[in-house]
Each structure stands twice: as C-alpha cells, then as structure tokens.
Design an enzyme around this catalytic site. Structure first.
Site, mmCIF file in Angstrom:
data_model
loop_
_atom_site.group_PDB
_atom_site.id
_atom_site.type_symbol
_atom_site.label_atom_id
_atom_site.label_comp_id
_atom_site.label_asym_id
_atom_site.label_seq_id
_atom_site.Cartn_x
_atom_site.Cartn_y
_atom_site.Cartn_z
ATOM 1 N N THR A 28 -20.023 3.555 -47.297
ATOM 2 C CA THR A 28 -20.421 3.701 -48.656
ATOM 3 C C THR A 28 -21.715 4.193 -48.681
ATOM 4 O O THR A 28 -22.047 5.073 -49.779
ATOM 5 C CB THR A 28 -20.355 2.379 -49.582
ATOM 6 O OG1 THR A 28 -20.906 1.357 -48.957
ATOM 7 C CG2 THR A 28 -18.899 2.272 -49.631
ATOM 8 N N PHE A 35 -12.583 1.744 -50.067
ATOM 9 C CA PHE A 35 -11.119 1.563 -50.845
ATOM 10 C C PHE A 35 -10.852 0.058 -51.653
ATOM 11 O O PHE A 35 -10.225 0.141 -52.584
ATOM 12 C CB PHE A 35 -10.043 1.563 -49.825
ATOM 13 C CG PHE A 35 -10.123 2.984 -49.027
ATOM 14 C CD1 PHE A 35 -10.355 4.154 -49.870
ATOM 15 C CD2 PHE A 35 -9.719 3.062 -47.900
ATOM 16 C CE1 PHE A 35 -10.329 5.463 -49.214
ATOM 17 C CE2 PHE A 35 -9.837 4.270 -47.076
ATOM 18 C CZ PHE A 35 -9.997 5.575 -47.869
ATOM 19 N N GLN A 103 -13.813 -0.227 -38.294
ATOM 20 C CA GLN A 103 -12.555 -0.332 -39.029
ATOM 21 C C GLN A 103 -12.504 0.901 -39.957
ATOM 22 O O GLN A 103 -11.291 1.163 -40.632
ATOM 23 C CB GLN A 103 -12.613 -1.584 -40.033
ATOM 24 C CG GLN A 103 -12.770 -2.748 -39.317
ATOM 25 C CD GLN A 103 -13.142 -4.021 -40.434
ATOM 26 O OE1 GLN A 103 -13.735 -3.775 -41.292
ATOM 27 N NE2 GLN A 103 -12.167 -5.063 -40.086
ATOM 28 N N ILE A 105 -11.797 4.972 -40.807
ATOM 29 C CA ILE A 105 -11.083 6.139 -40.420
ATOM 30 C C ILE A 105 -11.771 7.177 -40.634
ATOM 31 O O ILE A 105 -11.304 8.284 -40.171
ATOM 32 C CB ILE A 105 -9.910 6.208 -41.204
ATOM 33 C CG1 ILE A 105 -9.906 6.143 -42.772
ATOM 34 C CG2 ILE A 105 -8.784 4.844 -40.847
ATOM 35 C CD1 ILE A 105 -8.753 6.441 -43.460
ATOM 36 N N HIS A 121 -8.661 1.234 -36.728
ATOM 37 C CA HIS A 121 -7.545 1.842 -37.845
ATOM 38 C C HIS A 121 -7.481 3.351 -37.561
ATOM 39 O O HIS A 121 -6.779 4.051 -38.540
ATOM 40 C CB HIS A 121 -8.100 1.378 -39.208
ATOM 41 C CG HIS A 121 -8.005 -0.085 -39.556
ATOM 42 N ND1 HIS A 121 -8.782 -0.621 -40.453
ATOM 43 C CD2 HIS A 121 -7.355 -1.007 -38.820
ATOM 44 C CE1 HIS A 121 -8.644 -1.605 -40.660
ATOM 45 N NE2 HIS A 121 -7.819 -2.098 -39.494
ATOM 46 N N CYS A 134 6.656 15.906 -28.432
ATOM 47 C CA CYS A 134 5.866 16.886 -28.609
ATOM 48 C C CYS A 134 4.601 16.316 -28.547
ATOM 49 O O CYS A 134 3.591 16.626 -27.859
ATOM 50 C CB CYS A 134 6.023 17.597 -30.303
ATOM 51 S SG CYS A 134 4.794 18.787 -30.388
ATOM 52 N N CYS A 153 4.168 20.918 -37.733
ATOM 53 C CA CYS A 153 3.614 21.328 -36.400
ATOM 54 C C CYS A 153 3.915 22.975 -36.200
ATOM 55 O O CYS A 153 5.210 23.196 -36.508
ATOM 56 C CB CYS A 153 4.410 20.425 -35.215
ATOM 57 S SG CYS A 153 4.148 20.932 -33.616
ATOM 58 N N CYS A 156 6.985 23.052 -33.054
ATOM 59 C CA CYS A 156 8.040 22.422 -33.176
ATOM 60 C C CYS A 156 8.630 22.341 -34.390
ATOM 61 O O CYS A 156 9.761 21.728 -34.629
ATOM 62 C CB CYS A 156 8.299 21.287 -32.214
ATOM 63 S SG CYS A 156 7.628 19.833 -32.978
ATOM 64 N N SER A 193 -17.245 -7.498 -44.532
ATOM 65 C CA SER A 193 -17.161 -9.059 -45.081
ATOM 66 C C SER A 193 -16.610 -10.051 -44.095
ATOM 67 O O SER A 193 -16.382 -11.182 -44.356
ATOM 68 C CB SER A 193 -16.906 -9.070 -46.577
ATOM 69 O OG SER A 193 -15.537 -8.685 -46.593
HETATM 70 ZN ZN ZN Z 1 5.350 19.384 -32.664
#
Ligand code: ZN
Length: 254
Positions: A28, A35, A103, A105, A121, A134, A153, A156, A193
């Site tokens: 932050t 979130f 934690q 992402i 995460h 794949c 992708c 594929c 926290s």
């Molecule tokens: Zn693929």
C-alpha cells in the site's frame, strides 16, 4: 522510535539468519490498494462476491466471468516498488536478509531486486497455460493484451491462468515458507496483521525463547505480545528500513 530502530539494527547485526514476512501493508505504501483495507475490493464489493469470483471453480467453469472481474480489479503491472522493497533487496545483497516470504501477488520484491522470495499466494505477473502437459508461461502484459476477454495459449489454445492462488486452491511453496520462518534466528514481519493462515500459524509456531520477532505494522497484530520490537507508524516503513540499513556495517556480500 529512534530507540526501536537502534534495537532492530542490533538484532539484525547479531542474526545469522533473518527472514522477512511481508503482507499488504508494504505494498500500500507503493500505491497498491489493500484488498482488505477500507478502499479495497473486499469492502467495496463484499467479501462473498470476491470469494465467489476469484475462485478456482468459477475460473474453470466460467472463465469469462472470472476475467471480466480480474481485468478490472487486478491492475498490478504498472505499479513500481516502494522504498521499503528496495531497502529489503539491498539488505539481502548485503547479506543481512536471507529470505522474504510474502503474501503479496504484486511481484514488487522481485522487481526491486530481491532474489530469495517465497510468494505463498503466487505472482500476478506470470500466466500459465492450463492445458494438460502444456504449461507454457506468459508474462502478464502479453497475456492481458489479448483482444479476447479470456487469454489463450499461442501454442495450444488452452486457457491461461494467472499464477496466483485463488480461493479454493492451496497456497504455494508451503514447505519452503514454513522452513524459512521456523529456521530463522530473527523474523521481521512487515505490513501484515498476521490474521491470514497459514502464515499466521507459522509465525505463531515461531519460538520466542530462541528466536526474535520484530513487527512493523500499522495497527495491532495477533503476535504483538511476542515481539521484541514493534513499530506502529503508518506510512513510514520505507524510511524506517532506510534508517536501519544506514546503521548496519558492511558484511560480506551474498
Ligand atoms: Zn498451452
């Protein structure tokens, strides 16, 4: 405050293995909304709705619903690391920090230059093809630039999934995170926290007789009673870490 900063620097100087655990609070400060915070999507849209959509079953059954939401609310690619991320990377290079369990992402530790990052995460800047056998990997800007709502992708045609842990999935790197936390001589928790499991549980299992705990967080945490030092000064994590870094003598570089 200065006293606390000196104390943390002394603990770091004496520690042979230091692990840092980071939560939303560190990001932050870099401009990423928490979130779960007052401006976060949990509060705005309701936790039930978020949990229903950012969910592995929704992703599999209705990927267009998932991606409509994801594209609108998870714009993390343009955010740059904050001061705190850069100081942590510098302290790792100076051999004062040996691992970062996060934690978050947003990938900001990696962007800032930290090498030994354990993202429990996952990371939003990677997308992985879900088709069996794949497993092609794409970066977020490539995946999200697709004109189709649901990115696919190129090899594929399989659906791509952001490499983040959705509701209904287990966390990533569980053993590594646990080892890094429980084997550390010094544990520094920043911007969490400590209410989200399983990290909160690892920190709880941390032995305050043989290990030292430092907490930098806005507001109370579930482990304040066990902390050797607690700094509760909102918005200043980067500045506090800079002052600590300035007090530490040069060590052999990692
Ligand atoms: Zn693929």
């Amino acid at each position: 405050m200065q006293n606390n900063i000196n104390q943390i620097a002394a603990l770091m100087a004496n520690s042979r293995s230091t692990t840092v655990v980071t939560g939303a609070g560190i990001s932050t400060e870099a401009g990423i909304p928490d979130f779960r915070g007052p401006e976060g999507i949990y509060r705005k849209l309701g936790e039930d709705k978020v949990m229903r959509i950012i969910n592995i079953d929704t992703f599999r059954q209705r990927p267009e619903l998932f991606y409509e939401f994801y594209r609108e609310h998870f714009k993390l690619a343009e955010v740059a690391p904050g001061r705190a991320h850069y100081v942590l990377a510098e302290l790792e290079a100076r051999n004062y920090i040996h691992g970062v369990v996060t934690q978050n992402i947003d990938g900001l530790h990696q962007k800032a230059g930290s090498k030994n990052v354990i993202p429990v995460h996952g990371t939003a800047d990677r997308f992985v093809c879900q088709k069996y056998h794949c497993g092609a990997v794409y970066d977020a800007s490539t995946a999200l630039s697709s004109p189709e709502l649901v990115p696919r992708c190129e090899k594929c045609g399989g659906v791509l999934k952001p490499d983040v842990v959705l509701f209904g999935e287990s966390i990533q790197n569980f053993m590594d995170a646990q080892d890094s936390i429980l084997s550390a001589q010094l544990l520094i928790v920043i911007g969490s926290s400590l209410t989200v499991y399983p990290l909160a549980g690892f920190v709880r299992a941390f032995d305050s007789f043989t290990q030292d705990l430092v907490i930098l967080n806005k507001g109370p945490t579930s482990m304040d009673h066990a902390a050797r030092v607690k700094i509760d000064a909102p918005g200043t994590t980067g500045a506090v870490l800079e002052q600590i870094a300035a007090l530490l003598p040069e060590r052999g570089r990692a």
